[in-house]
Enzyme design. Structure first.
Site, PDB file in Angstrom:
ATOM      1  N   GLY A  29      21.610  -3.515   6.866  1.00  0.00           N
ATOM      2  CA  GLY A  29      22.638  -4.061   7.737  1.00  0.00           C
ATOM      3  C   GLY A  29      23.788  -4.637   6.937  1.00  0.00           C
ATOM      4  O   GLY A  29      23.687  -4.841   5.723  1.00  0.00           O
ATOM      5  N   HIS A  96      26.924  -4.018  11.516  1.00  0.00           N
ATOM      6  CA  HIS A  96      26.078  -2.835  11.667  1.00  0.00           C
ATOM      7  C   HIS A  96      24.647  -3.233  11.325  1.00  0.00           C
ATOM      8  O   HIS A  96      24.407  -3.830  10.279  1.00  0.00           O
ATOM      9  CB  HIS A  96      26.544  -1.724  10.738  1.00  0.00           C
ATOM     10  CG  HIS A  96      25.656  -0.516  10.737  1.00  0.00           C
ATOM     11  ND1 HIS A  96      25.235   0.098  11.895  1.00  0.00           N
ATOM     12  CD2 HIS A  96      25.096   0.186   9.713  1.00  0.00           C
ATOM     13  CE1 HIS A  96      24.469   1.135  11.585  1.00  0.00           C
ATOM     14  NE2 HIS A  96      24.367   1.203  10.266  1.00  0.00           N
ATOM     15  N   HIS A  98      20.213  -2.079  11.941  1.00  0.00           N
ATOM     16  CA  HIS A  98      19.222  -1.116  12.424  1.00  0.00           C
ATOM     17  C   HIS A  98      18.153  -1.905  13.184  1.00  0.00           C
ATOM     18  O   HIS A  98      16.952  -1.675  13.005  1.00  0.00           O
ATOM     19  CB  HIS A  98      18.622  -0.322  11.271  1.00  0.00           C
ATOM     20  CG  HIS A  98      19.550   0.708  10.709  1.00  0.00           C
ATOM     21  ND1 HIS A  98      19.370   2.059  10.855  1.00  0.00           N
ATOM     22  CD2 HIS A  98      20.717   0.571  10.014  1.00  0.00           C
ATOM     23  CE1 HIS A  98      20.345   2.725  10.269  1.00  0.00           C
ATOM     24  NE2 HIS A  98      21.181   1.830   9.752  1.00  0.00           N
ATOM     25  N   ASP A 121      26.330 -10.705  32.057  1.00  0.00           N
ATOM     26  CA  ASP A 121      27.042 -11.856  31.507  1.00  0.00           C
ATOM     27  C   ASP A 121      28.013 -11.440  30.405  1.00  0.00           C
ATOM     28  O   ASP A 121      28.950 -12.169  30.083  1.00  0.00           O
ATOM     29  CB  ASP A 121      26.056 -12.877  30.928  1.00  0.00           C
ATOM     30  CG  ASP A 121      25.392 -13.734  31.998  1.00  0.00           C
ATOM     31  OD1 ASP A 121      25.940 -13.840  33.105  1.00  0.00           O
ATOM     32  OD2 ASP A 121      24.319 -14.300  31.710  1.00  0.00           O
ATOM     33  N   HIS A 172      21.403   7.109  15.229  1.00  0.00           N
ATOM     34  CA  HIS A 172      21.674   6.229  14.095  1.00  0.00           C
ATOM     35  C   HIS A 172      21.284   4.795  14.453  1.00  0.00           C
ATOM     36  O   HIS A 172      20.108   4.453  14.377  1.00  0.00           O
ATOM     37  CB  HIS A 172      23.148   6.363  13.680  1.00  0.00           C
ATOM     38  CG  HIS A 172      23.489   5.651  12.417  1.00  0.00           C
ATOM     39  ND1 HIS A 172      24.758   5.712  11.854  1.00  0.00           N
ATOM     40  CD2 HIS A 172      22.760   4.856  11.613  1.00  0.00           C
ATOM     41  CE1 HIS A 172      24.772   4.990  10.748  1.00  0.00           C
ATOM     42  NE2 HIS A 172      23.579   4.453  10.586  1.00  0.00           N
ATOM     43  N   TYR A 230      31.582 -21.029  33.662  1.00  0.00           N
ATOM     44  CA  TYR A 230      30.407 -21.159  32.799  1.00  0.00           C
ATOM     45  C   TYR A 230      30.805 -21.848  31.502  1.00  0.00           C
ATOM     46  O   TYR A 230      31.789 -21.496  30.871  1.00  0.00           O
ATOM     47  CB  TYR A 230      29.820 -19.777  32.499  1.00  0.00           C
ATOM     48  CG  TYR A 230      28.562 -19.822  31.658  1.00  0.00           C
ATOM     49  CD1 TYR A 230      27.314 -19.888  32.258  1.00  0.00           C
ATOM     50  CD2 TYR A 230      28.633 -19.796  30.283  1.00  0.00           C
ATOM     51  CE1 TYR A 230      26.168 -19.926  31.493  1.00  0.00           C
ATOM     52  CE2 TYR A 230      27.493 -19.826  29.503  1.00  0.00           C
ATOM     53  CZ  TYR A 230      26.259 -19.894  30.116  1.00  0.00           C
ATOM     54  OH  TYR A 230      25.125 -19.924  29.335  1.00  0.00           O
TER      55      TYR A 230
END
Length: 232
Positions: A29, A96, A98, A121, A172, A230
């Site tokens: 990542g 990014h 996984h 939401d 991916h 909210y």
């Protein structure tokens, strides 16, 4: 001192959130943080374990994917980040991962259906899955083409990257983005949570219905609409 220290620190802090949130295994990542005025972003170096990272090890790259400053090689996904920054001017952070459930949906080549209010939401649409890359693109500059694969998916589905800050890349894994690196990490955690909930929903009832429009509108607008109420 370097004029890039602020984005190095932002990228470092954001990257360190990924293992804490259970979004990465080993070095699977990366997070980047951009400075639009300087025309660069800081990104995690390739293959360096999270426990060995420091702000100084973040690599500075321009929006064409060229290294500007840093002794290490930037993430192998750097060119994807560069393409998105260059073409989508409203983002300043990209993630990014996984992550398990998000990646499972990507491997299934399926959008994540909007089943419940947690999803609503944050989005009013399914989380999109970009179709797998064609063979010619794969043979070319793969990571560079991944950026265009994502943008083409948004174009074909009529989506606005400023409203839908996440995508699955078919076969991916997920990418997310935001106005800051911190928001991009938040979106990555939300994507994984929603992906898990959607998976479990389909295990309980394969024919579970999508959330009805009135609830989608209510939940999204109470957080993001002109009369949102909210939070503080």
């Amino acid at each position: 001192m370097s004029k890039y220290d602020h984005i190095r620190l932002s990228a470092y802090n954001a990257n360190m959130q990924l293992p804490k949130l259970g979004l990465v295994l080993f070095t699977f990542g990366n997070v980047s943080a951009a400075d639009r005025e300087l025309g660069v972003f800081a990104i995690k170096p390739s293959g360096v374990p999270y426990e060995d990272l420091s702000p100084e090890k973040m690599v500075i790259v321009d929006f064409d994917g060229n290294t500007v400053e840093g002794d290490l090689r930037p993430s192998s996904d750097t060119k994807t980040h560069a393409v998105l920054y260059k073409h989508w001017e409203g983002i300043n952070g990209i993630v990014h991962t996984h992550s398990t459930y998000g990646t499972a949906w990507a491997q299934s080549q399926r959008d994540i259906p909007i089943f419940g209010t947690t999803h609503a939401d944050h989005l009013t649409v399914d989380i999109p899955c970009a179709p797998p890359m064609n063979d010619e693109m794969i043979k070319g500059n793969y990571e560079y083409q991944t950026g265009f694969q994502i943008m083409e998916c948004f174009k074909e589905k009529g989506l606005d990257y400023k409203e839908v800050e996440m995508v699955l890349v078919g076969n991916h894994a997920p990418f997310t983005w935001g106005k800051t690196a911190e928001k991009a990490v938040y979106n990555s955690a939300v994507l994984e949570a929603v992906a898990q909930m959607a998976y479990l929903t389909e295990q309980i009832d394969r024919s579970a219905p999508r959330l009805k429009d009135a609830l989608i509108k209510k939940h999204y607008e109470r957080k993001h609409g002109p009369d949102s109420y909210y939070g503080q």
